[in-house]
Design an enzyme around this catalytic site. Structure first.
Site, PDB file in Angstrom:
ATOM      1  N   CYS A  11       0.845  -1.201   0.000  1.00 58.36           N
ATOM      2  CA  CYS A  11       0.000   0.000   0.000  1.00 58.36           C
ATOM      3  C   CYS A  11       0.882   1.253   0.000  1.00 58.36           C
ATOM      4  CB  CYS A  11      -0.929  -0.009   1.214  1.00 58.36           C
ATOM      5  SG  CYS A  11      -0.052   0.140   2.791  1.00 58.36           S
ATOM      6  N   CYS A  14       2.874   1.681   3.174  1.00 59.96           N
ATOM      7  CA  CYS A  14       3.988   0.730   3.280  1.00 59.96           C
ATOM      8  C   CYS A  14       5.180   1.228   2.466  1.00 59.96           C
ATOM      9  CB  CYS A  14       3.563  -0.651   2.803  1.00 59.96           C
ATOM     10  SG  CYS A  14       2.185  -1.351   3.734  1.00 59.96           S
TER      11      CYS A  14
END
Length: 83
Positions: A11, A14
């Site tokens: 994501c 992340c």
């Protein structure tokens, strides 16, 4: 050398955590081996409730947020002292 793992499915948060951690490592002038852990089962092995997760030398130091640069520097420095 520190072993750093970024736990997450890829994501944006992340990816941002990885970017910010690499920046902190570079600013400190230390060596670190980075690994992205994207497999959900492997992430669950670290017993975190939300991603992104940051693991330094097999210790979870953060989960569910992106630490600030000063927090990252503190985490990395502490891991170096323990090493």
């Amino acid at each position: 050398m520190l072993k750093i793992k970024i736990l997450g499915t890829g994501c944006p948060n992340c990816n941002k955590l990885e970017e910010e951690t690499k920046k902190a490592v570079s600013n400190l002038g230390i060596e670190a081996d980075f690994e992205k852990v994207t497999d959900y089962q492997k992430i669950m092995d670290y017993d975190i409730l939300s991603t992104p997760g940051l693991v330094i030398n097999d210790q979870v130091v953060s989960s569910g947020k992106i630490p600030s640069q000063p927090e990252l520097v503190s985490m990395l420095t502490s891991a170096l002292e323990d090493n």
